[in-house]
Motif scaffolding. Structure first.
Motif, PDB file in Angstrom:
ATOM      1  N   SER A 296       0.846  -1.187   0.000  1.00 26.04           N
ATOM      2  CA  SER A 296       0.000   0.000   0.000  1.00 26.04           C
ATOM      3  C   SER A 296       0.880   1.235   0.000  1.00 26.04           C
ATOM      4  O   SER A 296       1.916   1.253   0.662  1.00 26.04           O
ATOM      5  CB  SER A 296      -0.907   0.011   1.243  1.00 26.04           C
ATOM      6  OG  SER A 296      -1.768   1.128   1.214  1.00 26.04           O
ATOM      7  N   CYS A 297       0.454   2.244  -0.744  1.00 27.00           N
ATOM      8  CA  CYS A 297       1.213   3.488  -0.841  1.00 27.00           C
ATOM      9  C   CYS A 297       0.272   4.681  -0.706  1.00 27.00           C
ATOM     10  O   CYS A 297      -0.912   4.583  -1.036  1.00 27.00           O
ATOM     11  CB  CYS A 297       1.970   3.557  -2.165  1.00 27.00           C
ATOM     12  SG  CYS A 297       3.254   2.289  -2.355  1.00 27.00           S
ATOM     13  N   ILE A 298       0.823   5.795  -0.217  1.00 27.54           N
ATOM     14  CA  ILE A 298      -0.003   6.981   0.031  1.00 27.54           C
ATOM     15  C   ILE A 298       0.775   8.241  -0.288  1.00 27.54           C
ATOM     16  O   ILE A 298       1.995   8.305  -0.089  1.00 27.54           O
ATOM     17  CB  ILE A 298      -0.482   6.994   1.505  1.00 27.54           C
ATOM     18  CG1 ILE A 298      -1.502   8.107   1.751  1.00 27.54           C
ATOM     19  CG2 ILE A 298       0.699   7.109   2.475  1.00 27.54           C
ATOM     20  CD1 ILE A 298      -2.225   7.987   3.092  1.00 27.54           C
TER      21      ILE A 298
ATOM     22  N   THR B 251      -4.334   7.044  -2.239  1.00 28.20           N
ATOM     23  CA  THR B 251      -3.839   5.750  -1.779  1.00 28.20           C
ATOM     24  C   THR B 251      -3.897   4.704  -2.889  1.00 28.20           C
ATOM     25  O   THR B 251      -4.640   4.846  -3.872  1.00 28.20           O
ATOM     26  CB  THR B 251      -4.655   5.233  -0.588  1.00 28.20           C
ATOM     27  OG1 THR B 251      -6.033   5.136  -0.977  1.00 28.20           O
ATOM     28  CG2 THR B 251      -4.531   6.150   0.607  1.00 28.20           C
TER      29      THR B 251
ATOM     30  N   TYR C 272      -3.733   0.235  -3.058  1.00 24.44           N
ATOM     31  CA  TYR C 272      -3.639  -1.038  -2.347  1.00 24.44           C
ATOM     32  C   TYR C 272      -3.443  -2.166  -3.344  1.00 24.44           C
ATOM     33  O   TYR C 272      -4.084  -2.204  -4.398  1.00 24.44           O
ATOM     34  CB  TYR C 272      -4.920  -1.313  -1.551  1.00 24.44           C
ATOM     35  CG  TYR C 272      -5.149  -0.357  -0.404  1.00 24.44           C
ATOM     36  CD1 TYR C 272      -5.930   0.786  -0.570  1.00 24.44           C
ATOM     37  CD2 TYR C 272      -4.587  -0.593   0.844  1.00 24.44           C
ATOM     38  CE1 TYR C 272      -6.139   1.663   0.471  1.00 24.44           C
ATOM     39  CE2 TYR C 272      -4.788   0.286   1.896  1.00 24.44           C
ATOM     40  CZ  TYR C 272      -5.565   1.414   1.695  1.00 24.44           C
ATOM     41  OH  TYR C 272      -5.762   2.287   2.739  1.00 24.44           O
TER      42      TYR C 272
ATOM     43  N   ILE D 210      -4.022   2.165   4.969  1.00 21.34           N
ATOM     44  CA  ILE D 210      -2.856   3.018   5.176  1.00 21.34           C
ATOM     45  C   ILE D 210      -3.339   4.414   5.569  1.00 21.34           C
ATOM     46  O   ILE D 210      -4.370   4.891   5.081  1.00 21.34           O
ATOM     47  CB  ILE D 210      -1.972   3.077   3.907  1.00 21.34           C
ATOM     48  CG1 ILE D 210      -0.617   3.734   4.199  1.00 21.34           C
ATOM     49  CG2 ILE D 210      -2.688   3.777   2.761  1.00 21.34           C
ATOM     50  CD1 ILE D 210       0.389   3.598   3.049  1.00 21.34           C
ATOM     51  N   SER D 211      -2.598   5.053   6.473  1.00 17.67           N
ATOM     52  CA  SER D 211      -2.957   6.402   6.875  1.00 17.67           C
ATOM     53  C   SER D 211      -1.690   7.175   7.204  1.00 17.67           C
ATOM     54  O   SER D 211      -0.629   6.577   7.429  1.00 17.67           O
ATOM     55  CB  SER D 211      -3.910   6.399   8.070  1.00 17.67           C
ATOM     56  OG  SER D 211      -3.320   5.778   9.179  1.00 17.67           O
TER      57      SER D 211
ATOM     58  N   VAL E   4       1.900   7.454  -6.515  1.00 19.27           N
ATOM     59  CA  VAL E   4       1.525   6.463  -5.510  1.00 19.27           C
ATOM     60  C   VAL E   4       1.362   5.079  -6.149  1.00 19.27           C
ATOM     61  O   VAL E   4       1.906   4.083  -5.668  1.00 19.27           O
ATOM     62  CB  VAL E   4       0.223   6.901  -4.818  1.00 19.27           C
ATOM     63  CG1 VAL E   4      -0.390   5.755  -4.052  1.00 19.27           C
ATOM     64  CG2 VAL E   4       0.479   8.071  -3.880  1.00 19.27           C
TER      65      VAL E   4
END
Length: 128
Positions: free
Chosen positions: A51-53, A60, A62, A72-73, A106
């Motif tokens: 996961s990237c943000i 985001t 996933y 993710i946060s 992302v």
């Protein structure tokens, strides 16, 4: 200069939850200059972008394998990135790495599996 330190890994039973934390230290730029991602490497398998943000706009990405289970946060005020992992499965067992990148989007960061800066990793084991 970017430093990333992961924490929160451990042993959990199938169906359980864990929250991974990544403390991001940035000099010369603010955190919103970077995309932050979680990657994992299981024995005998290739590294996978989980996961990237984007710290700038919250976009985001996933991987299909974790969609609807992981979240993710980012807390920009604390320079912290979290990965909430629910409904864990044995196949989620891996070393989880936090990474930062200033070039890729992302989605590209996670799919291409590339980043400029990496943490040392934290082990997650899902087993009964």
């Amino acid at each position: 200069q970017v430093q990333l330190v992961e924490s929160g890994g451990g042993l959990v039973q199938p169906g359980g939850s864990l929250r991974l934390s990544c403390a991001v230290s940035v000099s010369g730029f603010t955190l919103d200059h970077y995309r932050i991602g979680w990657f994992r490497k299981a024995p005998g398998k290739a590294r996978e972008g989980v996961s990237c943000i984007s710290s700038r706009d919250g976009t985001t990405y996933y991987a299909d394998s974790v969609k609807d289970r992981f979240t993710i946060s980012i807390d920009n005020a604390k320079n912290m990135v979290y990965l909430q992992m629910n409904s864990l499965k044995p196949e989620d067992t891996a070393v989880y790495y936090c990474a930062a990148d200033s070039f890729f989007t992302v989605q590209a960061m996670c799919k291409i599996n590339e980043a400029d800066h990496w943490g040392q990793g934290t082990q997650v084991t899902v087993s009964s």
